[in-house]
Each structure stands twice: as C-alpha cells, then as structure tokens.
Design a protein around this motif. Structure first.
Motif, PDB file in Angstrom:
ATOM      1  N   ASN A 172      -0.081  10.455  -3.706  1.00  9.95           N
ATOM      2  CA  ASN A 172       1.129   9.887  -3.092  1.00  9.95           C
ATOM      3  C   ASN A 172       1.296   8.410  -3.476  1.00  9.95           C
ATOM      4  O   ASN A 172       2.411   7.958  -3.766  1.00  9.95           O
ATOM      5  CB  ASN A 172       1.090  10.034  -1.574  1.00  9.95           C
ATOM      6  CG  ASN A 172       1.333  11.454  -1.129  1.00  9.95           C
ATOM      7  OD1 ASN A 172       1.893  12.269  -1.879  1.00  9.95           O
ATOM      8  ND2 ASN A 172       0.892  11.773   0.070  1.00  9.95           N
ATOM      9  N   ALA A 191       2.415   8.212  -7.085  1.00 10.32           N
ATOM     10  CA  ALA A 191       3.806   8.639  -7.220  1.00 10.32           C
ATOM     11  C   ALA A 191       4.758   7.531  -6.768  1.00 10.32           C
ATOM     12  O   ALA A 191       5.808   7.317  -7.400  1.00 10.32           O
ATOM     13  CB  ALA A 191       4.037   9.913  -6.392  1.00 10.32           C
ATOM     14  N   LYS A 192       4.420   6.834  -5.701  1.00 14.87           N
ATOM     15  CA  LYS A 192       5.265   5.735  -5.222  1.00 14.87           C
ATOM     16  C   LYS A 192       5.306   4.578  -6.222  1.00 14.87           C
ATOM     17  O   LYS A 192       6.342   3.962  -6.438  1.00 14.87           O
ATOM     18  CB  LYS A 192       4.788   5.229  -3.865  1.00 14.87           C
ATOM     19  CG  LYS A 192       5.091   6.195  -2.745  1.00 14.87           C
ATOM     20  CD  LYS A 192       4.603   5.647  -1.406  1.00 14.87           C
ATOM     21  CE  LYS A 192       4.881   6.643  -0.311  1.00 14.87           C
ATOM     22  NZ  LYS A 192       4.395   6.188   0.998  1.00 14.87           N
ATOM     23  N   THR A 241       4.711   4.738  -9.569  1.00 17.11           N
ATOM     24  CA  THR A 241       5.367   5.115 -10.824  1.00 17.11           C
ATOM     25  C   THR A 241       6.868   5.334 -10.641  1.00 17.11           C
ATOM     26  O   THR A 241       7.637   5.090 -11.557  1.00 17.11           O
ATOM     27  CB  THR A 241       4.735   6.381 -11.418  1.00 17.11           C
ATOM     28  OG1 THR A 241       4.762   7.427 -10.461  1.00 17.11           O
ATOM     29  CG2 THR A 241       3.306   6.108 -11.857  1.00 17.11           C
ATOM     30  N   SER A 242       7.308   5.754  -9.471  1.00 20.28           N
ATOM     31  CA  SER A 242       8.735   5.933  -9.260  1.00 20.28           C
ATOM     32  C   SER A 242       9.452   4.613  -9.014  1.00 20.28           C
ATOM     33  O   SER A 242      10.659   4.519  -9.185  1.00 20.28           O
ATOM     34  CB  SER A 242       8.991   6.898  -8.080  1.00 20.28           C
ATOM     35  OG  SER A 242       8.534   6.316  -6.879  1.00 20.28           O
ATOM     36  N   ALA A 243       8.727   3.591  -8.635  1.00 15.45           N
ATOM     37  CA  ALA A 243       9.324   2.280  -8.369  1.00 15.45           C
ATOM     38  C   ALA A 243       9.572   1.509  -9.663  1.00 15.45           C
ATOM     39  O   ALA A 243      10.328   0.550  -9.661  1.00 15.45           O
ATOM     40  CB  ALA A 243       8.413   1.449  -7.445  1.00 15.45           C
TER      41      ALA A 243
END
Length: 76
Positions: free
Chosen positions: A67, A70-71, A73-75
């Motif tokens: 998690n 993912a936070k 890399t998505s930012a």
C-alpha cells in the motif's frame, strides 16, 4: 647529554601467548577460547526475532508495504 633511542620491542608471532598489542598493553586470550562471541549471539537473536515477527504478522506487513509503495508511485 646524549639520548639513546631504543627501537620498539617486537610483539610475539601470531598464535603465541601472551599476545602484545603495544608497548604496555597485554591481552591474554587463554580464558576466551571456545566462547561464542557476543556479536554471534546478537545476530542469531535478531534473526530469530525477524522470523518470529514475520511468522505472526507477515501478511499484514506485506500489505502495508505494498500500500505504501502504491501511494508513492501513484503520486509521481
């Protein structure tokens, strides 16, 4: 007045006892033979704690890590 400078005394060869590490320091290794060094015990205990923690909470730790990645890399 003339000063005489003496060369430093040479320590005995490795493996002989007592071992000299300097002019005034003597280390006697006779009592330490066969003992497990402290760093080995610390390493084994740390590995045991990691295994125990991973056994109990491995899936939760993996989920938290994924998690967080993912936070991040998505930012970007």
């Amino acid at each position: 007045m003339k000063r005489t400078i003496l060369p430093p005394s040479r320590p005995p060869r490795v493996g002989s006892r007592p071992r000299w590490t300097g002019c005034l320091t003597r280390i006697d290794l006779g009592d330490e033979r066969g003992d497990v060094p402290g760093w080995v015990l610390v390493t084994l205990m740390t590995a045991g704690l990691v295994v125990a923690l991973w056994t109990v909470a491995g899936s939760t730790l993996t989920e938290v890590f994924l998690n967080a990645i993912a936070k991040v890399t998505s930012a970007i």
